[in-house]
Design an enzyme around this catalytic site. Structure first.
Site, PDB file in Angstrom:
ATOM      1  CG  ASN A   1      -7.083 -20.271  -8.917  1.00 15.53           C
ATOM      2  OD1 ASN A   1      -8.172 -19.519  -9.269  1.00 15.53           O
ATOM      3  ND2 ASN A   1      -7.965 -20.914  -7.314  1.00 15.53           N
ATOM      4  NE  ARG A   2      -2.369 -15.674 -14.654  1.00 14.51           N
ATOM      5  CZ  ARG A   2      -1.230 -14.917 -14.251  1.00 14.51           C
ATOM      6  NH1 ARG A   2      -1.950 -14.504 -13.867  1.00 14.51           N
ATOM      7  NH2 ARG A   2      -0.637 -15.438 -14.358  1.00 14.51           N
TER       8      ARG A   2
END
Ligand code: C5P
Length: 223
Positions: free
Chosen positions: A30-31
């Protein structure tokens, strides 16, 4: 020199985002940048706390005076957080934890399939925050979660946050709006802090350091 109002407290902060291996070279991730978690660790240390920072895939420099435990997967993060939490007054789960992981990780690189779709089977990860809130690895320990929400399904960011607070039963849940230049990867943050009954106890906005300081103020009012 900041007021040492967290002196004598051991706090554990998780930061970053977990990665789940698909094969030796690929992962689901994820970011999350880890910035809010690092801000929490840095400000707690500046206010006198002994800080253990469990960092999942973060490329930021380690804050001075903070013990950093690097991890990659959700299982590693869970083990590291639980080990540190046995001796902690406060645990803050600021990491973005993968909700799912591949059911199996291939031992060699997955090959192209000649145009056929590749089907991945995912299994659910344990909810580390909910476990910590239910178990209290040290009596009287304060458990704090973060909830990055986008408004959808006709419900607002705060409504999603309230539902999550009631579901996970952490003592405090820091709800922040993400998407459209807010939250992940950005410098500033805008949060509402809920208690375990989903009542609003504080709001904060500004730099991630400013938000972190406000979180510690609210934590101090609850320990
Ligand atoms: O449900 P959601 O992922 O939005 O919840 C966010 C909060 O729960 C964060 O504090 C995150 O660190 C924690 N979490 C967790 N274990 C998971 C998923 C989320 O501890 N498997």
């Amino acid at each position: 020199q900041r007021p040492q109002d967290l002196a004598g407290k051991h706090v554990v902060v998780s930061a970053g985002g977990t990665r789940e291996p698909l094969d030796p070279v690929r992962y689901l991730g994820n970011r999350s940048s880890g910035r809010q978690g690092y801000a929490l660790a840095r400000t707690a240390q500046a206010r006198g706390a002994h800080v253990t920072l469990v960092a999942a895939n973060v490329s930021l420099p380690a804050p001075d005076g903070v013990e950093v435990v690097p991890v990659e997967t959700t299982e590693q993060l869970r083990d590291a957080v639980r080990a540190a939490a046995k001796d902690a007054d406060v645990v803050v789960m600021a990491a973005a934890v993968a909700d799912f992981r591949p059911a199996t990780s291939a031992t060699s690189k997955i090959k192209k399939s000649g145009g056929d779709p590749l089907v991945l089977r995912l299994v659910q990860n344990p909810d580390i925050l909910a476990e910590l809130a239910a178990e209290r690895l040290r009596p009287g320990q304060l458990v704090v979660g973060f909830a990055a929400e986008t408004g959808d399904d006709g419900a607002s960011v705060l409504e999603h946050g309230r539902a999550k607070a009631l579901r996970k039963r952490a003592d405090l849940l820091v709800v922040n709006a993400v998407g459209a230049g807010r939250g992940f990867g950005t410098a500033d943050n805008d949060v509402t802090i809920l208690d375990r009954d989903a009542q609003v106890v504080a709001t904060a906005s500004g730099s991630k350091d400013a938000v972190a300081d406000r979180v510690w103020d609210v934590v101090l009012a609850h320990v």
